[in-house]
Design a protein around this motif. Structure first.
Motif, PDB file in Angstrom:
ATOM      1  N   GLU A  65      78.273  44.821  61.201  1.00  0.00           N
ATOM      2  CA  GLU A  65      78.189  44.590  62.661  1.00  0.00           C
ATOM      3  C   GLU A  65      77.071  43.591  63.005  1.00  0.00           C
ATOM      4  N   PHE A  66      75.965  43.710  62.323  1.00  0.00           N
ATOM      5  CA  PHE A  66      74.839  42.815  62.617  1.00  0.00           C
ATOM      6  C   PHE A  66      74.769  41.663  61.622  1.00  0.00           C
ATOM      7  N   SER A  67      74.944  41.964  60.344  1.00  0.00           N
ATOM      8  CA  SER A  67      74.711  40.962  59.305  1.00  0.00           C
ATOM      9  C   SER A  67      75.571  39.717  59.478  1.00  0.00           C
ATOM     10  N   ARG A  68      76.815  39.919  59.929  1.00  0.00           N
ATOM     11  CA  ARG A  68      77.731  38.762  60.048  1.00  0.00           C
ATOM     12  C   ARG A  68      77.279  37.801  61.155  1.00  0.00           C
ATOM     13  N   ARG A  69      76.357  38.280  62.003  1.00  0.00           N
ATOM     14  CA  ARG A  69      75.885  37.451  63.121  1.00  0.00           C
ATOM     15  C   ARG A  69      74.608  36.679  62.765  1.00  0.00           C
ATOM     16  N   VAL A  70      74.135  36.812  61.541  1.00  0.00           N
ATOM     17  CA  VAL A  70      72.864  36.189  61.141  1.00  0.00           C
ATOM     18  C   VAL A  70      73.102  35.151  60.044  1.00  0.00           C
ATOM     19  N   ASP A  71      72.508  33.975  60.238  1.00  0.00           N
ATOM     20  CA  ASP A  71      72.560  32.937  59.186  1.00  0.00           C
ATOM     21  C   ASP A  71      71.375  33.181  58.249  1.00  0.00           C
ATOM     22  N   TRP A  72      71.578  34.084  57.290  1.00  0.00           N
ATOM     23  CA  TRP A  72      70.462  34.578  56.472  1.00  0.00           C
ATOM     24  C   TRP A  72      69.748  33.465  55.711  1.00  0.00           C
ATOM     25  N   LYS A  73      70.445  32.377  55.398  1.00  0.00           N
ATOM     26  CA  LYS A  73      69.754  31.305  54.625  1.00  0.00           C
ATOM     27  C   LYS A  73      68.690  30.621  55.497  1.00  0.00           C
ATOM     28  N   GLY A  74      68.764  30.865  56.816  1.00  0.00           N
ATOM     29  CA  GLY A  74      67.749  30.279  57.707  1.00  0.00           C
ATOM     30  C   GLY A  74      66.611  31.223  58.041  1.00  0.00           C
ATOM     31  N   VAL A  75      66.633  32.426  57.466  1.00  0.00           N
ATOM     32  CA  VAL A  75      65.628  33.447  57.813  1.00  0.00           C
ATOM     33  C   VAL A  75      64.540  33.513  56.744  1.00  0.00           C
ATOM     34  N   ASP A  76      63.304  33.485  57.175  1.00  0.00           N
ATOM     35  CA  ASP A  76      62.162  33.679  56.272  1.00  0.00           C
ATOM     36  C   ASP A  76      61.499  35.018  56.579  1.00  0.00           C
ATOM     37  N   PHE A  77      61.467  35.888  55.562  1.00  0.00           N
ATOM     38  CA  PHE A  77      60.878  37.213  55.729  1.00  0.00           C
ATOM     39  C   PHE A  77      59.437  37.233  55.222  1.00  0.00           C
ATOM     40  N   PHE A  78      58.557  37.738  56.064  1.00  0.00           N
ATOM     41  CA  PHE A  78      57.184  38.039  55.684  1.00  0.00           C
ATOM     42  C   PHE A  78      56.918  39.495  56.078  1.00  0.00           C
ATOM     43  N   TRP A  79      55.750  40.002  55.671  1.00  0.00           N
ATOM     44  CA  TRP A  79      55.348  41.350  56.061  1.00  0.00           C
ATOM     45  C   TRP A  79      54.019  41.291  56.804  1.00  0.00           C
ATOM     46  N   GLY A  80      53.954  42.014  57.909  1.00  0.00           N
ATOM     47  CA  GLY A  80      52.708  42.035  58.670  1.00  0.00           C
ATOM     48  C   GLY A  80      51.589  42.720  57.903  1.00  0.00           C
ATOM     49  N   ASP A  81      51.969  43.606  57.025  1.00  0.00           N
ATOM     50  CA  ASP A  81      50.984  44.246  56.161  1.00  0.00           C
ATOM     51  C   ASP A  81      51.682  44.833  54.938  1.00  0.00           C
ATOM     52  N   GLU A  82      50.886  45.102  53.938  1.00  0.00           N
ATOM     53  CA  GLU A  82      51.428  45.683  52.700  1.00  0.00           C
ATOM     54  C   GLU A  82      50.399  46.598  52.075  1.00  0.00           C
ATOM     55  N   ARG A  83      50.911  47.624  51.471  1.00  0.00           N
ATOM     56  CA  ARG A  83      50.012  48.478  50.698  1.00  0.00           C
ATOM     57  C   ARG A  83      49.731  47.755  49.382  1.00  0.00           C
ATOM     58  N   TYR A  84      48.494  47.872  48.902  1.00  0.00           N
ATOM     59  CA  TYR A  84      48.143  47.149  47.668  1.00  0.00           C
ATOM     60  C   TYR A  84      48.611  47.966  46.468  1.00  0.00           C
ATOM     61  N   VAL A  85      49.921  47.993  46.324  1.00  0.00           N
ATOM     62  CA  VAL A  85      50.564  48.714  45.218  1.00  0.00           C
ATOM     63  C   VAL A  85      51.638  47.790  44.638  1.00  0.00           C
TER      64      VAL A  85
END
Ligand code: 6PG
Length: 260
Positions: A65-85
């Motif tokens: 329902e959602f994924s087909r509406r997103v051009d994933w090759k244009g999306v850059d994922f980052f994380w606002g924070d991460e556990r140091y693991v």
């Protein structure tokens, strides 16, 4: 959405019947911001939150329902924070996101910018992340501007890994820092105020009765970011508070409007 009184912010507040509708609204926000960003700038850059609240959002984004509406090759994922693991550790925000979303969508591996917690010491991992940010954004400006930043709210008022009384709260130049958080007895890597507040859209996702009291303090109490780090967030762009009924239950009626 109704406005919420916050010093210097025109915050948008949405109250949703339950956690599932809140997650649906957050997934819809992601999709609605993605296409215009890619059209105008060629990329949609998002900083994800960790913890448990956003997991359902990521699961929904992975559905047809959602994924087909997103051009994933244009999306850059980052994380606002991460556990140091390690990335495969059960505590890892990257792992949670990979399980809920990344393994189920055709996003190129180069678009997934996890915090490389294999780099030691933690401060070096934070510096490496900041360098990766600048390289990915290829920005002239000193502070990269995310199209969307998801944030959570801890019951102690923390957001990302900006915890009460943390030296990171006073950081004005570095965009990513490492902090030994005694409350959780863990090193954390976190984006700092200057980077988070550059966001074009910053959306807090807050659900559940346990968050009701801290939410009321953050939104309506005295401004004290050292005690309530979520109050540090006053972005240049849109500030959205996306809540379920339970989390919003202590907000005065004047401050809230039930959304779908
Ligand atoms: C993390 C998050 C953190 C989280 C809050 C709320 O790494 O844990 O980034 O800031 O958003 O602690 O967590 P819950 O959604 O689990 O309540």
């Amino acid at each position: 959405m109704t406005g919420v009184s916050q010093p210097g912010n025109h915050a948008e507040l949405g109250v949703y019947n339950d956690a599932e509708r809140l997650a649906g609204a957050a997934a819809e926000l992601f999709v609605s911001l993605c296409a215009p960003a890619i059209e105008v700038r060629g990329r949609f850059r998002v900083a994800l939150s960790g913890g448990s609240t956003p997991r359902r959002v990521y699961e929904l984004l992975a559905t047809e329902e959602f994924s087909r509406r997103v051009d994933w090759k244009g999306v850059d994922f980052f994380w606002g924070d991460e556990r140091y693991v390690a990335g495969e550790d059960r505590e890892s925000n990257y792992r949670m996101t990979a399980e809920a979303l990344l393994r189920h969508i055709p996003v190129p591996a180069d678009n997934v910018h996890r915090v490389r917690t294999e780099i030691s010491p933690p401060a070096a991992a934070a510096s490496a992340y900041e360098i990766e940010l600048h390289q990915s954004f290829q920005h002239a400006s000193s502070i990269p501007q995310f199209d969307l930043i998801f944030l959570g709210l801890g019951t102690n008022g923390h957001t990302a890994s900006l915890f009460p009384n943390s030296p990171a709260l006073g950081e004005h130049s570095r965009l990513v820092v490492a902090d030994l958080v005694t409350e959780v007895n863990m090193w954390r890597i976190t984006m700092t105020g200057p980077l988070l507040n550059r966001g074009r859209a910053v959306a807090f996702l807050v659900e559940g009765k346990p968050k009701a009291e801290v939410l009321r303090e953050v939104l309506l109490g005295p401004n004290d970011p050292l005690r309530l780090p979520a109050q540090l967030i006053a972005p240049e762009g849109r500030l959205l508070w996306m809540l379920d009924e339970a989390a919003a239950s202590l907000l005065p009626d004047a401050e809230r409007r039930r959304s779908a």
